[in-house]
Design a protein around this motif. Structure first.
Motif, PDB file in Angstrom:
ATOM      1  N   ILE A 175       0.812  -1.208   0.000  1.00 58.03           N
ATOM      2  CA  ILE A 175       0.000   0.000   0.000  1.00 58.03           C
ATOM      3  C   ILE A 175       0.851   1.266   0.000  1.00 58.03           C
ATOM      4  CG2 ILE A 175      -0.208   0.288   2.499  1.00 58.03           C
ATOM      5  CD1 ILE A 175      -3.011   0.649  -0.168  1.00 58.03           C
ATOM      6  N   GLY A 176       2.111   1.129   0.320  1.00 59.54           N
ATOM      7  CA  GLY A 176       2.994   2.293   0.334  1.00 59.54           C
ATOM      8  C   GLY A 176       3.687   2.540  -0.989  1.00 59.54           C
ATOM      9  N   ARG A 177       3.384   1.724  -2.005  1.00 59.60           N
ATOM     10  CA  ARG A 177       4.050   1.878  -3.301  1.00 59.60           C
ATOM     11  C   ARG A 177       3.023   2.022  -4.421  1.00 59.60           C
ATOM     12  NH1 ARG A 177       7.658  -3.020  -5.221  1.00 59.60           N
ATOM     13  NH2 ARG A 177       5.558  -3.886  -5.554  1.00 59.60           N
ATOM     14  N   LEU A 178       3.187   3.058  -5.244  1.00 58.14           N
ATOM     15  CA  LEU A 178       2.274   3.293  -6.359  1.00 58.14           C
ATOM     16  C   LEU A 178       2.718   2.511  -7.588  1.00 58.14           C
ATOM     17  CD1 LEU A 178       1.680   7.162  -6.145  1.00 58.14           C
ATOM     18  CD2 LEU A 178       0.075   5.355  -5.521  1.00 58.14           C
ATOM     19  N   SER A 179       1.736   2.003  -8.298  1.00 63.73           N
ATOM     20  CA  SER A 179       1.983   1.343  -9.574  1.00 63.73           C
ATOM     21  C   SER A 179       1.144   2.027 -10.642  1.00 63.73           C
ATOM     22  CB  SER A 179       1.606  -0.142  -9.508  1.00 63.73           C
ATOM     23  OG  SER A 179       2.393  -0.823  -8.557  1.00 63.73           O
ATOM     24  N   THR A 180       1.691   2.143 -11.840  1.00 64.45           N
ATOM     25  CA  THR A 180       0.942   2.717 -12.954  1.00 64.45           C
ATOM     26  C   THR A 180       0.222   1.596 -13.695  1.00 64.45           C
ATOM     27  OG1 THR A 180       2.495   4.558 -13.220  1.00 64.45           O
ATOM     28  CG2 THR A 180       1.065   4.059 -15.089  1.00 64.45           C
TER      29      THR A 180
END
Length: 206
Positions: A175-180
């Motif tokens: 949840i702490g890492r964004l993915s495109t």
């Protein structure tokens, strides 16, 4: 298995469709006619027709086909509604909220989503998903056939998601890492019925 694997796997909102009413207004000054003089009728060349701008882009022909049978059709409003629906569906699927999903999905898509939710619950898993922002939203295809309007919208989104097991241990995502994420969502609406709502009929990962 994370949410995007599930969404891609089920190969699947709508969304509340907003209507825009355009009000015409005539401006300017017209002098009074001279006494006993019958005003001349305006010629066709003097009349200013009220024309909407032509649709543009790769979906232009399909948008014209929809507008030809639905005078209320507004691609801008539809795209805004699709954008709102994207966030609602993604987050409702993660939360397992069937009440939110039901009016937004076609029956076959709803069945697949609810099956995935049930399977996740049987495993004791919970999913948290947050749509940070939508980087791009475009109608890339459109058409009308058999009393059905259809649009394909491409979404490019930055999303954070995380799956935890029954012991609250992370088994997928972060949840702490964004993915495109880039996906094509297809929405449809019956044009021979009074219901203005569109429903999601398919999702394809790009």
């Amino acid at each position: 298995m994370d949410i995007w694997t599930l969404i891609g796997g089920v190969a699947a909102i709508f969304f509340a469709y907003r209507l825009y009413t355009v009000l015409g207004r005539r401006e300017g000054h017209m002098e009074a006619p001279a006494p006993r003089t019958k005003p001349e009728a305006a010629s066709d060349s003097d009349k200013a027709p009220s024309l909407r701008p032509a649709f543009e882009g790769p979906a232009a022909a399909g948008l014209e086909a929809i507008a030809a049978v639905d005078t209320r059709f507004d691609p801008t409003a539809v795209k805004e509604g699709a954008q709102n629906a994207y966030v609602m569906i993604v987050e409702a699927f993660a939360a397992g909220d069937r009440k939110v999903l039901e009016p937004l999905l076609a029956p076959n898509v709803l069945d697949r989503y609810t099956t995935a939710i049930d399977q996740r619950a049987d495993r004791g898993e919970t999913v948290r998903t947050e749509v940070e922002r939508l980087k791009d939203v475009d109608i890339i295809e459109a058409g009308h056939a058999d009393n059905t309007a259809r649009i394909k919208v491409r979404f490019v989104a930055e999303i954070a998601t995380e799956t935890r097991d029954s012991d609250d241990a992370v088994v997928a995502g972060d949840i702490g890492r964004l993915s495109t994420v880039t996906e094509d969502w297809v929405f449809e609406r019956r044009t021979n019925k009074g219901d203005p709502n569109w429903v999601l009929t398919r999702v394809t990962a790009v």
